[in-house]
Design an enzyme around this catalytic site. Structure first.
Site, mmCIF file in Angstrom:
data_model
loop_
_atom_site.group_PDB
_atom_site.id
_atom_site.type_symbol
_atom_site.label_atom_id
_atom_site.label_comp_id
_atom_site.label_asym_id
_atom_site.label_seq_id
_atom_site.Cartn_x
_atom_site.Cartn_y
_atom_site.Cartn_z
ATOM 1 N N ALA A 222 46.641 6.903 -88.422
ATOM 2 C CA ALA A 222 46.077 7.059 -87.077
ATOM 3 C C ALA A 222 44.554 7.048 -87.155
ATOM 4 C CB ALA A 222 46.579 8.360 -86.440
ATOM 5 N N CYS A 275 36.278 13.250 -90.627
ATOM 6 C CA CYS A 275 37.599 12.683 -90.946
ATOM 7 C C CYS A 275 37.636 11.191 -91.235
ATOM 8 C CB CYS A 275 38.560 12.981 -89.800
ATOM 9 S SG CYS A 275 38.962 14.714 -89.736
HETATM 10 C C1 UDX Z 1 39.496 20.515 -92.866
HETATM 11 C C2 UDX Z 1 39.571 19.083 -93.367
HETATM 12 O O1 UDX Z 1 38.284 18.518 -93.286
HETATM 13 C C3 UDX Z 1 40.527 18.243 -92.604
HETATM 14 O O2 UDX Z 1 40.762 17.048 -93.259
HETATM 15 C C4 UDX Z 1 41.801 18.920 -92.506
HETATM 16 O O3 UDX Z 1 42.625 18.191 -91.639
HETATM 17 C C5 UDX Z 1 41.675 20.352 -92.087
HETATM 18 O O4 UDX Z 1 40.730 21.054 -92.853
HETATM 19 P P1 UDX Z 1 37.998 21.625 -91.032
HETATM 20 O O5 UDX Z 1 38.798 22.702 -90.401
HETATM 21 O O6 UDX Z 1 37.057 20.852 -90.185
HETATM 22 O O7 UDX Z 1 38.928 20.499 -91.563
HETATM 23 O O8 UDX Z 1 37.274 22.204 -92.351
HETATM 24 P P2 UDX Z 1 36.256 23.379 -92.452
HETATM 25 O O9 UDX Z 1 35.601 23.609 -91.133
HETATM 26 O O10 UDX Z 1 35.451 23.122 -93.678
HETATM 27 O O11 UDX Z 1 37.176 24.661 -92.687
HETATM 28 C C6 UDX Z 1 37.879 24.963 -93.830
HETATM 29 C C7 UDX Z 1 37.841 26.479 -94.045
HETATM 30 O O12 UDX Z 1 38.679 26.812 -95.138
HETATM 31 C C8 UDX Z 1 36.447 27.028 -94.361
HETATM 32 O O13 UDX Z 1 36.111 28.029 -93.441
HETATM 33 C C9 UDX Z 1 36.584 27.583 -95.782
HETATM 34 O O14 UDX Z 1 35.829 28.743 -96.003
HETATM 35 C C10 UDX Z 1 38.075 27.872 -95.855
HETATM 36 N N1 UDX Z 1 38.619 27.899 -97.213
HETATM 37 C C11 UDX Z 1 38.411 26.878 -98.060
HETATM 38 C C12 UDX Z 1 39.362 28.997 -97.627
HETATM 39 O O15 UDX Z 1 39.553 29.959 -96.883
HETATM 40 N N2 UDX Z 1 39.908 28.981 -98.866
HETATM 41 C C13 UDX Z 1 39.687 27.978 -99.751
HETATM 42 O O16 UDX Z 1 40.187 28.030 -100.891
HETATM 43 C C14 UDX Z 1 38.909 26.886 -99.327
HETATM 44 C C1 UDX Z 2 38.949 12.092 -85.185
HETATM 45 C C2 UDX Z 2 40.252 11.673 -84.496
HETATM 46 O O1 UDX Z 2 39.974 11.188 -83.182
HETATM 47 C C3 UDX Z 2 41.210 12.865 -84.432
HETATM 48 O O2 UDX Z 2 42.466 12.458 -83.888
HETATM 49 C C4 UDX Z 2 41.417 13.414 -85.830
HETATM 50 O O3 UDX Z 2 42.266 14.548 -85.789
HETATM 51 C C5 UDX Z 2 40.097 13.759 -86.472
HETATM 52 O O4 UDX Z 2 39.220 12.620 -86.460
HETATM 53 P P1 UDX Z 2 36.750 13.389 -84.440
HETATM 54 O O5 UDX Z 2 36.174 12.857 -85.701
HETATM 55 O O6 UDX Z 2 36.620 14.830 -84.141
HETATM 56 O O7 UDX Z 2 38.317 13.051 -84.370
HETATM 57 O O8 UDX Z 2 36.082 12.615 -83.192
HETATM 58 P P2 UDX Z 2 36.286 11.164 -82.519
HETATM 59 O O9 UDX Z 2 36.244 11.355 -81.068
HETATM 60 O O10 UDX Z 2 37.452 10.454 -83.055
HETATM 61 O O11 UDX Z 2 34.934 10.399 -82.933
HETATM 62 C C6 UDX Z 2 34.659 10.022 -84.270
HETATM 63 C C7 UDX Z 2 33.397 9.195 -84.312
HETATM 64 O O12 UDX Z 2 33.593 7.915 -83.718
HETATM 65 C C8 UDX Z 2 32.217 9.814 -83.554
HETATM 66 O O13 UDX Z 2 31.029 9.633 -84.298
HETATM 67 C C9 UDX Z 2 32.179 9.040 -82.266
HETATM 68 O O14 UDX Z 2 30.920 9.036 -81.672
HETATM 69 C C10 UDX Z 2 32.575 7.654 -82.759
HETATM 70 N N1 UDX Z 2 33.142 6.793 -81.704
HETATM 71 C C11 UDX Z 2 34.274 7.154 -81.050
HETATM 72 C C12 UDX Z 2 32.529 5.577 -81.420
HETATM 73 O O15 UDX Z 2 31.502 5.224 -82.022
HETATM 74 N N2 UDX Z 2 33.082 4.759 -80.460
HETATM 75 C C13 UDX Z 2 34.222 5.097 -79.780
HETATM 76 O O16 UDX Z 2 34.657 4.304 -78.946
HETATM 77 C C14 UDX Z 2 34.839 6.331 -80.095
#
Ligand code: UDX
Ligand code: UDX
Length: 479
Positions: A222, A275
Site C-alpha cells: 500500500a 514510512c
Molecule cells: C514506528 C515505525 O516508524 C513504523 O514503521 C511502524 O509502523 C510503527 O512504529 P512511529 O510510531 O512513528 O512508527 O515511531 P516512533 O514515533 O519512533 O515511536 C516508537 C516508540 O517506541 C518511541 O517512543 C520509542 O521510545 C519506543 N520504543 C522503541 C520502546 O518503547 N522500546 C523499544 O525497544 C524501542
Molecule cells: C503514509 C500513508 O499514507 C499511510 O497510509 C501509512 O500508514 C504511513 O505512510 P504519511 O507518511 O503520514 O502516511 O503521510 P501521507 O499523507 O501519505 O504523505 C506522505 C508524503 O507524500 C508527504 O510528504 C506528502 O506531502 C507527500 N504527498 C502526498 C505528495 O507529495 N503528493 C500527494 O499527492 C500526496
C-alpha cells in the site's frame, strides 16, 4: 470475547493515537501504552502531548486516567494484558548487512524478548509496526524458544494505515482494518478477538482477515503504491516545465478516470515522512534477497525519482538566483514533511535546506508546528553535515512568517500549510530584497496574484509568466 486489557509497546506516532482511539471507542477495555522513554511518557501524561495531531488532545483528555494510561512500567502492563501491540520503530539499518535498505528489527526483537521474559497465561501479540514479510515468524521463534509452562502465544499482523495530520480521522473512519493470523483454530480465535475490538466502531465488512504474510506484505504494498503515484506525477511535472503543460491540469484530467481516481496525484517537491522511503527500501531489499532483481529495480525507481525531484527543485532555486546563493538570505516557509504535523522525518525541506546551506545561503526558517530545536537537530545531524557550528550560524528560526521573510532575496515554500495561502504577500514583498522570488514547492499559492505584485515565481510542473523588468526595477527603489 475476553479482551479486558490491552498493552501497547511504543508510544510514538502510531502507538499513541491508535491506542487513544481504541480507548475512546472501547470503554470496556483498559488500554496502557508503555515506552522506554521517560520523557515521552511524561509528555503523554501532560497538557502538551509529544506529537501534534488534530483532534488528538481531545481524545486523550476524554480517556486518560479512565481507561487509557501511559506508563514506563512495561513489565506490569505486559503481564496484565490479554493483547499486546508492538508499535516500536523499525528504522532502516544504518550499518551491516542490508545497510541503507533493510528494516532494523532490533526494537521489535527486544519487545518480543521483554514479552517472553514476563508474560503469563495466554497472550495475543500483535505486530503493529511495519515490518518485512515473515517478521511475525521471528517474533514467534523468540517467544516459543523462551517458552515457559502455562504461557501460550498467538501472533497477529495488524498494520496501521493512518497518515499523520489526519490520524484521528483515519482511525475513526478507517477504509479498512487488516488482520493477518495463522490458519489454525487458535489463530482464527485470536483473529476473532482482535476483530471484536475493532467492531466497537468499524463495520465488520471493512475488517479484512488474511494469512499473516499477506497482511505484512499488503502494508508495504500500500505504501509503495501511494509513493509510486507521487513519483509518477512528479516525473511528469518535469515534462510539464519543459513543454508548457500544467501538471495540475494533467493530474485533474488523469484523476477523473474513475479507474485511476484523484488522490495522491499532487505534484510536489517530493514525498517525505517516516514510512514511504523506509518501506520501499525494505521492499527492494526483500526482492533482492528473493533473487528478484527486476522487481527490486522497479520499486527502487520510485525512490530515485523522489531524490531527483528534491534535487531538481533545489537546483531550480539556485539557478534562478543567478546561479549563486552564497550569502543570500533565503526564507523557508514550512519544514514539516506535510501540513498539520510537527514531524520532520525525511522531510524534503531538509534536503532543500542542506543543498542551499552547502552553497553558502543564509536560511530564515518558519514552520507553524515544528520545534526550533528539531529544525536545528535535523540540519546539524552528523549524517547531514560535518560542520554543525557553521550551519548553526547560517540558520535563523522565526516564529512568524513576516519576520522570517523580511530582508530576504527569496521564499522557498516546502510545506503546504493552509496559513501560507492567506499571507499578506504585498506586505511580504515590500519587506524583501528585489527582485523578490517565490519558489512554491507545493503549488498552493495564487501565482498570478504573486506575479501581479511583482514577484518572480517558480513552481512545480508549470511555467509562469514573469513580471516585466521595468516593474521589478521600479520596486527596487522602494528598498
Ligand atoms: C514506528 C515505525 O516508524 C513504523 O514503521 C511502524 O509502523 C510503527 O512504529 P512511529 O510510531 O512513528 O512508527 O515511531 P516512533 O514515533 O519512533 O515511536 C516508537 C516508540 O517506541 C518511541 O517512543 C520509542 O521510545 C519506543 N520504543 C522503541 C520502546 O518503547 N522500546 C523499544 O525497544 C524501542
Ligand atoms: C503514509 C500513508 O499514507 C499511510 O497510509 C501509512 O500508514 C504511513 O505512510 P504519511 O507518511 O503520514 O502516511 O503521510 P501521507 O499523507 O501519505 O504523505 C506522505 C508524503 O507524500 C508527504 O510528504 C506528502 O506531502 C507527500 N504527498 C502526498 C505528495 O507529495 N503528493 C500527494 O499527492 C500526496
Amino acid at each position: 470475547m475476553v479482551i479486558n486489557k490491552i498493552c501497547c509497546i511504543g508510544a510514538g506516532y502510531v502507538g499513541g493515537p491508535t491506542c487513544s482511539v481504541i480507548a475512546l471507542k472501547c470503554p470496556d477495555i483498559v488500554v496502557t501504552v508503555v515506552d522506554l522513554s521517560k520523557e515521552r511518557i511524561g509528555q503523554w501524561n501532560s497538557d502538551k502531548l509529544p506529537i501534534y495531531e488534530p483532534g488528538l488532545d481531545n481524545v486523550v483528555k476524554q480517556c486518560r486516567g479512565k481507561n487509557l494510561f501511559f506508563s514506563n512500567d512495561i513489565n506490569t502492563a505486559i503481564k496484565e494484558a490479554d493483547l499486546i501491540f508492538i508499535s516500536v520503530n523499525t528504522p532502516t539499518k544504518t550499518f551491516g548487512n542490508g545497510k541503507g535498505r533493510a528494516a532494523d528489527l532490533k526494537y521489535v526483537e527486544s519487545a518480543a524478548r521483554m514479552i517472553a521474559d514476563v508474560a503469563t497465561g495466554n497472550k495475543i501479540v500483535v505486530e503493529k509496526s511495519t515490518v518485512p514479510v515473515r517478521a511475525a515468524e521471528s517474533i514467534m521463534n523468540i517467544l516459543r524458544a523462551n517458552h515457559r509452562p502455562g504461557v501460550s502465544y498467538q501472533i497477529l499482523s495488524n498494520p496501521e494505515f493512518l497518515a499523520e495530520g489526519t490520524a484521528v480521522d483515519d482511525l475513526l473512519n478507517a477504509d479498512r482494518v487488516l488482520i493477518g493470523g495463522e490458519d489454525t483454530p487458535e489463530g482464527h480465535d485470536a483473529i476473532e478477538k482482535l476483530c471484536w475490538v475493532y467492531e466497537h466502531w468499524i463495520n465488520r465488512s471493512k475488517i479484512l482477515t488474511t494469512n499473516t504474510w499477506s497482511s505484512e506484505l499488503s502494508k508495504l504494498a500500500a505504501n509503495a503504491f501511494l509513493a509510486q503515484r507521487i513519483s509518477s506525477i512528479n516525473s511528469l511535472s518535469a515534462v510539464c516545465e519543459s513543454t508548457g503543460a500544467d501538471i495540475s491540469e494533467v493530474a485533474r484530467a488523469v484523476g477523473l478516470d474513475s479507474r485511476i481516481g484523484p488522490k495522491f496525484l499532487q505534484a510536489s517537491v517530493g514525498f517525505g515522512g517516516s514510512c514511504f522511503q523506509k518501506d520501499i527500501l525494505n521492499l527492494v531489499y526483500i526482492c533482492e534477497c528473493l533473487n528478484l532483481p527486476e522487481v527490486a529495480a522497479y520499486w527502487q525507481q520510485v525512490i530515485t525519482m523522489n531524490e531527483y525531484q528534491k534535487s531538481r527543485f533545489s537546483a531550480k532555486v539556485i539557478e534562478s538566483l543567478f546561479n549563486t546563493v552564497t550569502d543570500k538570505q533565503i526564507a523557508m516557509l514550512g519544514f514539516a514533511f506535510k501540513k498539520d504535523t510537527g514531524d520532520t522525518r525525511e522531510s524534503p525541506a531538509i534536503t532543500v535546506a542542506t543543498t542551499l546551506l552547502d552553497e553558502g545561503a543564509k536560511l530564515h526558517i518558519y514552520d507553524p508546528k515544528v520545534e526550533p530545536s528539531q529544525i536545528m537537530d535535523d540540519l546539524t545531524h552528523p549524517v547531514i553535515t560535518e560542520e554543525p557550528e557553521k550551519v548553526k550560524k547560517a540558520v535563523s528560526i522565526y516564529d512568524d512568517p513576516y519576520s522570517a521573510t523580511k530582508g530576504t532575496h527569496a521564499i522557498v515554500l516546502c510545506t503546504e500549510w493552509d496559513e501560507f495561502k492567506t499571507l499578506d504577500f504585498q506586505r511580504i514583498y515590500n519587506g524583501m530584497m528585489k527582485p523578490a522570488y517565490v519558489f512554491d514547492g507545493r503549488k498552493i499559492l495564487d501565482h498570478d496574484a504573486l506575479v501581479r505584485i511583482g514577484f518572480q515565481v517558480q513552481t512545480i510542473g508549470k511555467r509562469l509568466a514573469r513580471p516585466s523588468l521595468a516593474r521589478i526595477w521600479g520596486s527596487c527603489n522602494q528598498i
